[in-house]
Design a protein around this motif. Sequence first.
Motif, PDB file in Angstrom:
ATOM      1  N   ASN A  36      10.548  14.095  66.306  1.00  0.00           N
ATOM      2  CA  ASN A  36      10.984  12.935  65.522  1.00  0.00           C
ATOM      3  C   ASN A  36       9.805  12.013  65.231  1.00  0.00           C
ATOM      4  O   ASN A  36       8.977  11.770  66.103  1.00  0.00           O
ATOM      5  CB  ASN A  36      12.048  12.136  66.277  1.00  0.00           C
ATOM      6  CG  ASN A  36      13.374  12.878  66.304  1.00  0.00           C
ATOM      7  OD1 ASN A  36      13.680  13.620  65.377  1.00  0.00           O
ATOM      8  ND2 ASN A  36      14.128  12.697  67.372  1.00  0.00           N
ATOM      9  N   GLY A  37       9.761  11.530  63.992  1.00  0.00           N
ATOM     10  CA  GLY A  37       8.704  10.588  63.618  1.00  0.00           C
ATOM     11  C   GLY A  37       7.354  11.240  63.368  1.00  0.00           C
ATOM     12  O   GLY A  37       6.337  10.565  63.229  1.00  0.00           O
ATOM     13  N   ALA A  38       7.323  12.588  63.270  1.00  0.00           N
ATOM     14  CA  ALA A  38       6.052  13.309  63.104  1.00  0.00           C
ATOM     15  C   ALA A  38       5.446  13.132  61.716  1.00  0.00           C
ATOM     16  O   ALA A  38       4.265  13.394  61.508  1.00  0.00           O
ATOM     17  CB  ALA A  38       6.260  14.793  63.388  1.00  0.00           C
ATOM     18  N   GLY A  39       6.277  12.733  60.741  1.00  0.00           N
ATOM     19  CA  GLY A  39       5.763  12.535  59.382  1.00  0.00           C
ATOM     20  C   GLY A  39       6.285  13.539  58.373  1.00  0.00           C
ATOM     21  O   GLY A  39       5.820  13.593  57.237  1.00  0.00           O
ATOM     22  N   LYS A  40       7.308  14.313  58.765  1.00  0.00           N
ATOM     23  CA  LYS A  40       7.825  15.378  57.901  1.00  0.00           C
ATOM     24  C   LYS A  40       8.421  14.826  56.604  1.00  0.00           C
ATOM     25  O   LYS A  40       8.105  15.302  55.510  1.00  0.00           O
ATOM     26  CB  LYS A  40       8.880  16.204  58.663  1.00  0.00           C
ATOM     27  CG  LYS A  40       8.368  16.784  59.979  1.00  0.00           C
ATOM     28  CD  LYS A  40       9.434  17.559  60.721  1.00  0.00           C
ATOM     29  CE  LYS A  40      10.613  16.747  61.204  1.00  0.00           C
ATOM     30  NZ  LYS A  40      10.317  15.806  62.293  1.00  0.00           N
ATOM     31  N   THR A  41       9.298  13.839  56.750  1.00  0.00           N
ATOM     32  CA  THR A  41       9.949  13.277  55.556  1.00  0.00           C
ATOM     33  C   THR A  41       8.925  12.580  54.664  1.00  0.00           C
ATOM     34  O   THR A  41       8.980  12.695  53.427  1.00  0.00           O
ATOM     35  CB  THR A  41      11.062  12.290  55.964  1.00  0.00           C
ATOM     36  OG1 THR A  41      11.957  12.988  56.825  1.00  0.00           O
ATOM     37  CG2 THR A  41      11.827  11.780  54.764  1.00  0.00           C
ATOM     38  N   THR A  42       7.979  11.898  55.282  1.00  0.00           N
ATOM     39  CA  THR A  42       6.931  11.238  54.492  1.00  0.00           C
ATOM     40  C   THR A  42       6.135  12.281  53.710  1.00  0.00           C
ATOM     41  O   THR A  42       5.822  12.083  52.524  1.00  0.00           O
ATOM     42  CB  THR A  42       5.997  10.427  55.422  1.00  0.00           C
ATOM     43  OG1 THR A  42       6.784   9.521  56.176  1.00  0.00           O
ATOM     44  CG2 THR A  42       4.948   9.669  54.622  1.00  0.00           C
ATOM     45  N   PHE A  43       5.852  13.405  54.345  1.00  0.00           N
ATOM     46  CA  PHE A  43       5.124  14.497  53.674  1.00  0.00           C
ATOM     47  C   PHE A  43       5.900  14.944  52.424  1.00  0.00           C
ATOM     48  O   PHE A  43       5.337  15.075  51.337  1.00  0.00           O
ATOM     49  CB  PHE A  43       4.937  15.659  54.656  1.00  0.00           C
ATOM     50  CG  PHE A  43       4.186  16.835  54.087  1.00  0.00           C
ATOM     51  CD1 PHE A  43       2.798  16.857  54.085  1.00  0.00           C
ATOM     52  CD2 PHE A  43       4.869  17.924  53.550  1.00  0.00           C
ATOM     53  CE1 PHE A  43       2.106  17.948  53.553  1.00  0.00           C
ATOM     54  CE2 PHE A  43       4.187  19.009  53.019  1.00  0.00           C
ATOM     55  CZ  PHE A  43       2.800  19.025  53.027  1.00  0.00           C
TER      56      PHE A  43
END
Length: 255
Positions: A36-43
């Motif tokens: 969670n919060g790794a940056g997947k959605t932002t990517f």
Amino acid sequence: MLKISNLTKRFGGLAAVNDVSVTFEAGKINAIIGPNGAGKTTFFNLVAGAMPPSEGSIEFQGMDVTGMSPDRIARLGIARTFQTTMLFDQSTVLDNLIVGHRLRTQSRLWDVIINSKRLRDEEKKCRARAEEVLDFVGLSHLGNRYILDISQEERKRVAFALAMATDPELVLLDEPAGGINPEETENLAALIRKMVAHGISVCLIEHKMDMIMSLADKIMVLDHGEKIAEGTPEQIKNDPVVIEAYLGSDEDVEA
Ligand SMILES: Nc1ncnc2c1ncn2[C@@H]1O[C@H](COP(=O)(O)OP(=O)(O)OP(=O)(O)O)[C@@H](O)[C@H]1O
């Protein structure tokens, strides 16, 4: 097909995506995983043009699309599935698809006022395309049902159909198997394989590891915005760096 170079997105002092470089090949299923919060959605947001990167570049089919608007990126062939909550509950499956497709077609207000031939032709085309994609996702029999009355798996298929209606080259799927049971997950995986068999490339974010491990050709692992690993499911499963990242979170890479 998609070449990401040194992509970075900062929110204040936080680098949600930090210097990520990766290449995704055409005709493959590429997965992005990470705690969670790794940056997947932002990517995904960066690739779809929902927000500009702080640094780095995005190349799609040889064209630099960095900083382009979501509309332009969609027209170039990158589609994104929206959450099923974005569907109109009180409308039929077919109407949802027709409206979704119409939002991306050409008629102007003047065409509507005079009910121009262009408008009528477009309506016909949108309906035909909606019926085609509905058939593709296996929901032809549900065209006249209200979204309210269909199952969560069926709604997910409608969301896939919406993305397919724009004839994309690459589809970005954000947690396609969220909130459905194992059998439905397997059905949806089969649909993703069918998309690829029809020449569409897929990039997906998913927390369900069993699905990812059996589906993906290539996996990229993000942690704290950084790419910590990249490889086949077999390589990722056995990568000590990945296992360590997941052990430090409440998720399990073998789950
Ligand atoms: N618009 C924003 N403004 C400020 N911070 C943001 C914004 N979007 C995301 N973040 C932060 O960036 C980091 C990465 O978030 P992101 O949603 O990309 O992670 P994720 O890997 O998709 O997580 P999850 O699996 O929980 O959905 C998080 O710390 C988040 O709080």
